[in-house]
Design a protein around this motif. Structure first.
Motif, PDB file in Angstrom:
ATOM      1  N   PHE A 260      -4.690  -1.271  -4.980  1.00  0.00           N
ATOM      2  CA  PHE A 260      -3.742  -1.871  -4.034  1.00  0.00           C
ATOM      3  C   PHE A 260      -2.356  -1.253  -4.175  1.00  0.00           C
ATOM      4  O   PHE A 260      -1.726  -0.891  -3.184  1.00  0.00           O
TER       5      PHE A 260
ATOM      6  N   HIS B 253      -5.380  -4.270   9.820  1.00  0.00           N
ATOM      7  CA  HIS B 253      -6.073  -3.557   8.740  1.00  0.00           C
ATOM      8  C   HIS B 253      -7.024  -4.500   8.028  1.00  0.00           C
ATOM      9  O   HIS B 253      -6.956  -5.712   8.179  1.00  0.00           O
TER      10      HIS B 253
ATOM     11  N   VAL C  29      -9.169  -0.538   4.425  1.00  0.00           N
ATOM     12  CA  VAL C  29      -8.635  -1.486   3.450  1.00  0.00           C
ATOM     13  C   VAL C  29      -7.241  -1.104   2.960  1.00  0.00           C
ATOM     14  O   VAL C  29      -6.617  -1.842   2.216  1.00  0.00           O
TER      15      VAL C  29
ATOM     16  N   HIS D 216       0.835  -1.214   0.000  1.00  0.00           N
ATOM     17  CA  HIS D 216       0.000   0.000   0.000  1.00  0.00           C
ATOM     18  C   HIS D 216       0.863   1.256   0.000  1.00  0.00           C
ATOM     19  O   HIS D 216       0.504   2.263  -0.590  1.00  0.00           O
TER      20      HIS D 216
ATOM     21  N   ASP E 190      -0.883  -9.301   3.206  1.00  0.00           N
ATOM     22  CA  ASP E 190      -0.570  -8.657   1.926  1.00  0.00           C
ATOM     23  C   ASP E 190       0.767  -9.092   1.340  1.00  0.00           C
ATOM     24  O   ASP E 190       1.186  -8.569   0.299  1.00  0.00           O
TER      25      ASP E 190
ATOM     26  N   HIS F 158      -7.994  -6.775  -1.524  1.00  0.00           N
ATOM     27  CA  HIS F 158      -7.351  -8.017  -1.061  1.00  0.00           C
ATOM     28  C   HIS F 158      -8.057  -9.276  -1.554  1.00  0.00           C
ATOM     29  O   HIS F 158      -8.320 -10.209  -0.787  1.00  0.00           O
TER      30      HIS F 158
ATOM     31  N   ALA G 191      -7.927  -6.533   5.725  1.00  0.00           N
ATOM     32  CA  ALA G 191      -7.361  -7.272   4.587  1.00  0.00           C
ATOM     33  C   ALA G 191      -8.048  -8.607   4.339  1.00  0.00           C
ATOM     34  O   ALA G 191      -7.715  -9.301   3.387  1.00  0.00           O
TER      35      ALA G 191
HETATM   36 ZN   LIG Z   1      -3.704  -4.488   2.698  1.00  0.00          ZN
END
Ligand SMILES: [Zn+2]
Length: 312
Positions: free
Chosen positions: A98, A208, A228, A73, A283, A142, A210
């Motif tokens: 993203f 977060h 997000v 991010h 992530d 995600h 995700a």
């Molecule tokens: Zn993320």
């Protein structure tokens, strides 16, 4: 031996020596040529890089821009990244906001290579409301956290590689078919493991947001103080709201994420009385020695962590 004989002998051995040198040079050149023949491709982050490697196999040379345990991010691309993108034949990105930095990077690289957005065709998840005061309803990027979506990624990767390297069509199709079968087995495993968690315990906190696609696909509710993206700072108000929610709804566990600072979650656990359930990979993959060096191992690690924390 007279002068002429000596001269001719020297010439012959020189000729032989130069032949050996030329042969060695051509051999090295052909080895380098075989290396160069691999299709250079870019994947923006480690999870996507693993999927591309599984479909591309030996025909492709995958360069991943954002590595293990790193946060896409907020990534800042380097001039070296621009050179790598400039040399690629295909660029694979997740999209859905993203890796917002790719637009400028691709432009700066001057590449003519196609950019393939691997989430194309996925039913996206819009955030129902923005509770961080920005007035937008961001799309959740995600999508890979649902195995059914990862299969769409694989199909898009396969088609992107075939378009860039038509001679490899049968290889890419065979690799994709083999990997899709593994993903089918993975999805069955995820459903079995999560299915054993009692319904009233299927609610957890992550740092977060995700795991929305995972939650919808497999029936777990994830609550997060951050949205997000990890770009916006988390306010004291966000943390207080989460702690109140944990107490009110008796949420059993909070989880760390591999891409986030663990200290905030430790504080939330301490103040709310929830236990720390472990570390989820959201992530990015782990490095080779970690518990999540591939997409399949990442999903297996995450369901094990969830099942252990929520069934005990
Ligand atoms: Zn993320």
């Amino acid at each position: 031996m007279n002068y002429w004989e000596r001269l001719m002998r020297t010439r012959r051995s020189l000729l032989a020596a130069s032949f050996v040198v030329a042969f060695a040079a051509s051999f090295n050149a052909s080895a380098a040529f075989a290396q160069e023949q691999k299709v250079p491709v870019i994947a923006t982050f480690s999870i996507l890089g693993d999927l591309v490697k599984n479909v591309g196999g030996d025909r492709v040379d995958v360069t991943t821009l954002v590595g293990a345990n790193a946060d896409s991010h907020v990534y800042a691309p380097t001039p070296a990244d621009a050179r790598k993108v400039g040399a690629a034949k295909v660029v694979f990105i997740n999209g859905l906001g993203f890796e917002g930095w790719t637009t400028r990077l691709i432009k700066a690289s001057g590449t003519k290579a196609p950019t393939i957005t691997v989430t194309k065709g996925i039913k996206t998840r819009k955030m129902e409301e923005d509770d961080h005061g920005h007035g937008q309803k961001p799309t959740d990027p995600h999508a890979w956290q649902s195995v059914a979506n990862a299969k769409i990624y694989v199909a898009n990767i396969r088609d992107g590689l075939i378009a860039a390297d038509p001679a490899g069509k049968s290889t890419y199709e065979a690799n994709a078919d083999g990997y899709l079968a593994k993903l089918d087995a993975l999805e069955a495993e995820v459903k079995t493991v999560i299915g054993k968690i009692p319904a009233d315990r299927r609610r957890i906190i992550t740092s977060h947001d995700a795991f929305g696609y995972f939650g919808v696909a497999y029936g777990i509710e994830f609550v997060a103080p951050a949205g997000v993206s990890t770009e916006a700072a988390i306010s004291a108000k966000d943390v207080a709201r989460i702690i109140a929610q944990i107490r009110k709804q008796k949420i059993p566990a909070v989880f760390m994420e591999n891409v986030a600072d663990p200290r905030m979650m430790e504080q939330i656990a301490k103040e709310s009385g929830a236990k720390i359930g472990g570390r989820l990979f959201s992530d990015a993959l782990s490095d080779e020695k970690g518990p999540a060096p591939s997409y399949i191992e990442m999903m297996r690690n995450n369901i094990r962590q969830l099942a252990t924390a929520l069934t005990s």
